[in-house]
Motif scaffolding. Structure first.
Motif, PDB file in Angstrom:
ATOM      1  N   TYR A  81      -5.467  -6.301 -12.593  1.00 60.50           N
ATOM      2  CA  TYR A  81      -5.041  -6.815 -11.291  1.00 60.50           C
ATOM      3  C   TYR A  81      -4.961  -5.671 -10.287  1.00 60.50           C
ATOM      4  CZ  TYR A  81      -4.043 -11.347 -13.248  1.00 60.50           C
ATOM      5  OH  TYR A  81      -4.173 -12.573 -13.838  1.00 60.50           O
ATOM      6  N   ARG A  82      -5.508  -5.906  -9.100  1.00 62.00           N
ATOM      7  CA  ARG A  82      -5.504  -4.881  -8.060  1.00 62.00           C
ATOM      8  C   ARG A  82      -4.078  -4.617  -7.594  1.00 62.00           C
ATOM      9  NH1 ARG A  82      -9.643  -3.610  -3.405  1.00 62.00           N
ATOM     10  NH2 ARG A  82      -8.384  -2.096  -2.309  1.00 62.00           N
ATOM     11  N   THR A  83      -3.686  -3.339  -7.645  1.00 62.28           N
ATOM     12  CA  THR A  83      -2.331  -2.963  -7.251  1.00 62.28           C
ATOM     13  C   THR A  83      -2.291  -1.762  -6.321  1.00 62.28           C
ATOM     14  OG1 THR A  83      -2.148  -1.664  -9.289  1.00 62.28           O
ATOM     15  CG2 THR A  83      -1.209  -3.896  -9.318  1.00 62.28           C
ATOM     16  N   GLN A  84      -3.437  -1.131  -6.074  1.00 65.06           N
ATOM     17  CA  GLN A  84      -3.458   0.032  -5.195  1.00 65.06           C
ATOM     18  C   GLN A  84      -4.860   0.220  -4.623  1.00 65.06           C
ATOM     19  OE1 GLN A  84      -2.125   2.663  -8.116  1.00 65.06           O
ATOM     20  NE2 GLN A  84      -3.988   2.593  -9.307  1.00 65.06           N
ATOM     21  N   ARG A  85      -4.926   0.833  -3.472  1.00 64.20           N
ATOM     22  CA  ARG A  85      -6.216   1.089  -2.823  1.00 64.20           C
ATOM     23  C   ARG A  85      -6.519   2.573  -2.888  1.00 64.20           C
ATOM     24  NH1 ARG A  85      -7.432   0.870   3.522  1.00 64.20           N
ATOM     25  NH2 ARG A  85      -9.646   1.334   3.426  1.00 64.20           N
ATOM     26  N   LYS A  86      -7.678   2.907  -3.411  1.00 70.06           N
ATOM     27  CA  LYS A  86      -8.111   4.301  -3.468  1.00 70.06           C
ATOM     28  C   LYS A  86      -9.399   4.531  -2.702  1.00 70.06           C
ATOM     29  CE  LYS A  86      -5.879   5.625  -7.711  1.00 70.06           C
ATOM     30  NZ  LYS A  86      -5.996   6.399  -8.918  1.00 70.06           N
ATOM     31  N   HIS A  87     -10.232   3.503  -2.619  1.00 68.58           N
ATOM     32  CA  HIS A  87     -11.532   3.628  -1.975  1.00 68.58           C
ATOM     33  C   HIS A  87     -11.629   2.616  -0.843  1.00 68.58           C
ATOM     34  CE1 HIS A  87     -12.403   5.839  -5.628  1.00 68.58           C
ATOM     35  NE2 HIS A  87     -12.057   4.780  -6.318  1.00 68.58           N
ATOM     36  N   SER A  88     -12.168   3.047   0.256  1.00 67.62           N
ATOM     37  CA  SER A  88     -12.298   2.173   1.412  1.00 67.62           C
ATOM     38  C   SER A  88     -13.711   1.589   1.469  1.00 67.62           C
ATOM     39  CB  SER A  88     -11.991   2.976   2.677  1.00 67.62           C
ATOM     40  OG  SER A  88     -11.794   2.119   3.752  1.00 67.62           O
ATOM     41  N   ASP A  89     -14.136   0.991   0.339  1.00 70.81           N
ATOM     42  CA  ASP A  89     -15.507   0.508   0.248  1.00 70.81           C
ATOM     43  C   ASP A  89     -15.613  -1.010   0.130  1.00 70.81           C
ATOM     44  OD1 ASP A  89     -14.535   0.138  -2.277  1.00 70.81           O
ATOM     45  OD2 ASP A  89     -15.965   1.466  -3.271  1.00 70.81           O
ATOM     46  N   GLY A  90     -14.486  -1.709   0.153  1.00 71.90           N
ATOM     47  CA  GLY A  90     -14.507  -3.161   0.064  1.00 71.90           C
ATOM     48  C   GLY A  90     -14.644  -3.689  -1.349  1.00 71.90           C
ATOM     49  N   GLU A  91     -14.772  -2.820  -2.327  1.00 71.78           N
ATOM     50  CA  GLU A  91     -14.890  -3.214  -3.732  1.00 71.78           C
ATOM     51  C   GLU A  91     -13.612  -2.833  -4.471  1.00 71.78           C
ATOM     52  OE1 GLU A  91     -17.590  -4.783  -5.055  1.00 71.78           O
ATOM     53  OE2 GLU A  91     -18.460  -4.808  -3.055  1.00 71.78           O
ATOM     54  N   THR A  92     -13.282  -3.588  -5.507  1.00 73.31           N
ATOM     55  CA  THR A  92     -12.146  -3.240  -6.346  1.00 73.31           C
ATOM     56  C   THR A  92     -12.677  -2.586  -7.609  1.00 73.31           C
ATOM     57  OG1 THR A  92     -10.820  -5.071  -5.508  1.00 73.31           O
ATOM     58  CG2 THR A  92     -10.162  -4.126  -7.615  1.00 73.31           C
ATOM     59  N   THR A  93     -12.293  -1.349  -7.827  1.00 74.01           N
ATOM     60  CA  THR A  93     -12.682  -0.631  -9.037  1.00 74.01           C
ATOM     61  C   THR A  93     -11.475  -0.548  -9.964  1.00 74.01           C
ATOM     62  OG1 THR A  93     -12.182   1.467  -7.926  1.00 74.01           O
ATOM     63  CG2 THR A  93     -14.480   0.717  -7.890  1.00 74.01           C
ATOM     64  N   ARG A  94     -11.729  -0.251 -11.224  1.00 73.55           N
ATOM     65  CA  ARG A  94     -10.635  -0.253 -12.199  1.00 73.55           C
ATOM     66  C   ARG A  94      -9.538   0.749 -11.892  1.00 73.55           C
ATOM     67  NH1 ARG A  94     -12.721  -1.902 -18.104  1.00 73.55           N
ATOM     68  NH2 ARG A  94     -13.287  -4.037 -17.555  1.00 73.55           N
TER      69      ARG A  94
END
Length: 120
Positions: A81-94
């Motif tokens: 489950y997404r809980t934090q943002r690290k990349h500003s690319d519009g994709e959810t990575t692990r």
């Protein structure tokens, strides 16, 4: 005519500054991902070991990613489950998710250390 041009310009600037967009005629709020992450963190903090996988999915919704494997002959499923943002690319990575680990459809823990213990 000058007044009409000014009104159009002000209207366009207002939409640009408001942080909202319309995609295919549907309103999309840019803050949705922040709300989702905050909500996911709040819900995960309330989970109890032993909770059923179905119950967790009912509470948190569809995970961003998942995987399943066997460990010592038992079925292990991991929901991310997404809980934090690290990349500003519009994709959810692990690396932007929290893994929830289930053994035989019962929650045994969450977080990278639990996931690592069972996956590697």
């Amino acid at each position: 005519m000058k007044t009409l041009s000014r009104i159009c310009a002000i209207t366009l600037l207002s939409f640009a500054a408001s942080g909202c967009v319309f995609i295919d005629g549907k309103y999309v709020d840019h803050n949705d991902w922040r709300d989702d992450q905050r909500d996911n963190r709040a819900m995960i903090s309330k989970l109890e070991i032993g909770a059923s996988r179905d119950g967790v999915v009912d509470s948190l919704g569809t995970p961003a990613d998942s995987e399943a494997f066997t460990h010592d002959g038992e079925e292990v499923r991991v929901l991310f489950y997404r809980t934090q943002r690290k990349h500003s690319d519009g994709e959810t990575t692990r690396d932007e998710t929290t893994p929830l680990v289930f053994k035989n459809d019962q929650l045994i823990g969450w977080g990278e250390s639990v996931y690592s213990d069972y996956r590697f």
